[in-house]
Scaffold this active site. Structure first.
Site, PDB file in Angstrom:
ATOM      1  N   ARG A  36     -34.740 131.780  91.714  1.00  0.00           N
ATOM      2  CA  ARG A  36     -35.577 130.602  91.453  1.00  0.00           C
ATOM      3  C   ARG A  36     -36.899 130.965  90.781  1.00  0.00           C
ATOM      4  NH1 ARG A  36     -34.005 126.880  96.693  1.00  0.00           N
ATOM      5  NH2 ARG A  36     -32.482 125.635  95.545  1.00  0.00           N
ATOM      6  N   LYS A 201     -17.898 121.282 105.212  1.00  0.00           N
ATOM      7  CA  LYS A 201     -17.555 119.952 105.720  1.00  0.00           C
ATOM      8  C   LYS A 201     -17.088 118.964 104.664  1.00  0.00           C
ATOM      9  CE  LYS A 201     -20.692 119.633 109.650  1.00  0.00           C
ATOM     10  NZ  LYS A 201     -21.999 119.020 109.947  1.00  0.00           N
ATOM     11  N   GLY A 354     -26.002 125.180  96.941  1.00  0.00           N
ATOM     12  CA  GLY A 354     -26.786 126.344  97.354  1.00  0.00           C
ATOM     13  C   GLY A 354     -25.934 127.558  97.672  1.00  0.00           C
ATOM     14  N   GLY A 377     -28.753 120.534  96.941  1.00  0.00           N
ATOM     15  CA  GLY A 377     -28.611 119.101  97.180  1.00  0.00           C
ATOM     16  C   GLY A 377     -28.880 118.273  95.932  1.00  0.00           C
TER      17      GLY A 377
END
Ligand code: ADP
Ligand code: MG
Length: 397
Positions: A36, A201, A354, A377
């Site tokens: 980043r 999930k 991520g 996200g």
């Protein structure tokens, strides 16, 4: 229309508030992955070359407040050091995000430093999108630049309230690059469009799956998410992670997708183990079924081959979610196989998420892919079709 760096008429000696996403993973105070920071450099360098005076704001992690312990654990100090080294320039770290000190520093005749505000989340106003806090920053800023793509899905003070009160606001190079790549996935991707989904999930990814039901020709599913789908198909999944309350939904998604003559592809073999800590006892299963006392922790060799074939035939590929528990060796191999297949593919390849981005970086194939998003996200929300508050405000008056 959103304006970008090249649209700024004059930067010489202008005070620029630059929002970056310098939220890097730390371990014992050391930066584990500086992606980043590196991705933010082109914008910082451009501003330096144009003679701007720069104040950088970023968050880091999720401090609960500004208690002594959190202040140490989530300080931007290691980032300040790394940035200073990479830019070969003095980086002055302010003690608090709402410090008044930048005013004096920026007014210095010869200004050749970079000011870095301490973790913006040390101030409660950041997450509350406080106008008062924004006004504080606006007081010493002439121009606002946002290049924090990974934070654009949050309406926080440095992302939303501040640009709202700044007449001059622009997007940086990273945001431009991210939107350019991700919009190819979001809007009419070139077909065949193959999507690889994994991670932990189903429930986290329902909206994005719905989106791909429309646009993708095939969806390859791995990771823990696959076990909920396999259970829905009546396969024995042993002790694998299954979201029981999502089994019916999984079944419905498969039926809906296949009704359109598209392919929903689930693993045909797995790496299974009795316990996550027992990597020596791990086996490759011979079929899609998993022994009752074992859990699936990665896709098996046959599945890797099958997935790679689909990827090689695609014109566009999007990957979100690791294929296995990639944090534990050797359960990273399934994810690496996907990264390798994407690197070798001729189609346009994008990774978003991520953990998937981290796995892609670890694989050694990162530089052979077209785009690895820095936004976890944020990238998923953008692809889902949502309007990101941080992007929307840049286009406003
Ligand atoms: P991303 O951040 O790329 O969107 P997620 O956060 O959805 O991905 O999922 C990442 C997590 O999924 C990782 O922590 C990984 O260990 C976990 N995971 C992947 N496969 C399995 C599995 N078979 N069993 C348990 N956890 C898994
Ligand atoms: Mg994740």
């Amino acid at each position: 229309m959103m304006k970008t760096l090249k649209d700024i008429p004059d930067l010489k000696n202008k005070n620029v508030f630059l929002r970056l996403d310098l939220n890097v993973p730390l371990k014992n105070g050391e930066i584990v992955d500086d992606t980043r920071i590196r991705e933010a450099l082109p914008t910082v360098q451009f501003l330096i070359e144009q003679g701007a005076r720069i104040v950088i704001g970023s968050h880091l992690g999720r401090p609960k407040g500004d208690g002594e312990e959190d202040r140490k654990k989530f300080s931007l100090e290691p980032v300040a050091e790394d940035l200073a080294q990479k830019l070969n320039r003095e980086v002055v770290l302010m003690e608090s995000p709402d410090s008044d000190a930048p005013r004096g520093l920026l007014a210095e005749g010869r200004f050749d430093k970079i000011i870095l505000l301490e973790n913006l989340r040390f101030h409660p106003g950041e997450e509350k999108n406080s106008n008062e806090l924004a006004q504080k920053w606006a007081k010493y800023s002439d121009i606002y630049v946002n290049d924090a793509f990974g934070s654009c899905h949050r309406a926080h003070a440095s992302i939303d309230a501040l640009p709202k009160v700044m007449p001059q606001k622009y997007a940086g190079f990273l945001i431009e690059k991210e939107l350019n790549a991700l919009s190819k996935i979001r809007n009419a991707p070139e077909e065949p469009f193959v999507v690889i989904l994994g991670g932990s999930k189903v429930s986290d990814k329902i909206v994005v799956i719905e989106k791909f039901l429309d646009s993708a020709q095939s969806i390859l599913v791995g990771g823990a998410m696959a076990y909920t789908f396999l259970q829905a198909m009546g396969v024995s999944v042993g002790k694998s992670l299954v979201e029981k309350d999502k089994v019916a939904l999984a079944k419905e998604l498969i039926v809906r997708f296949e009704a359109r003559d598209k392919k929903f592809i689930l693993p045909i073999d797995h790496i299974a183990t009795r316990a996550l800590t027992d990597s020596d006892g791990a086996i490759a299963t011979t079929s899609e079924n998993i022994p009752a006392d074992m859990m699936g922790v990665d896709i098996g060799p046959k599945t890797r081959k099958l997935f790679a074939e689909h990827i090689s035939q695609a014109k566009t590929v999007f990957w979100n979610g690791p294929m296995g528990v990639y944090e534990t060796k050797p359960f990273d191999q399934g994810s690496f196989a996907i990264a390798e297949a994407m690197a070798k593919a001729e189609g346009y390849t994008v990774v978003g998420g991520g953990d998937s981005a981290a796995a892609a970086m670890d694989s050694g194939f990162a530089d052979k892919m077209d785009h690895i998003s820095t936004g976890g996200g944020a990238s998923l929300e953008y692809i889902e079709g949502k309007t990101l508050p941080g992007i929307k405000v840049l286009a406003g008056k």
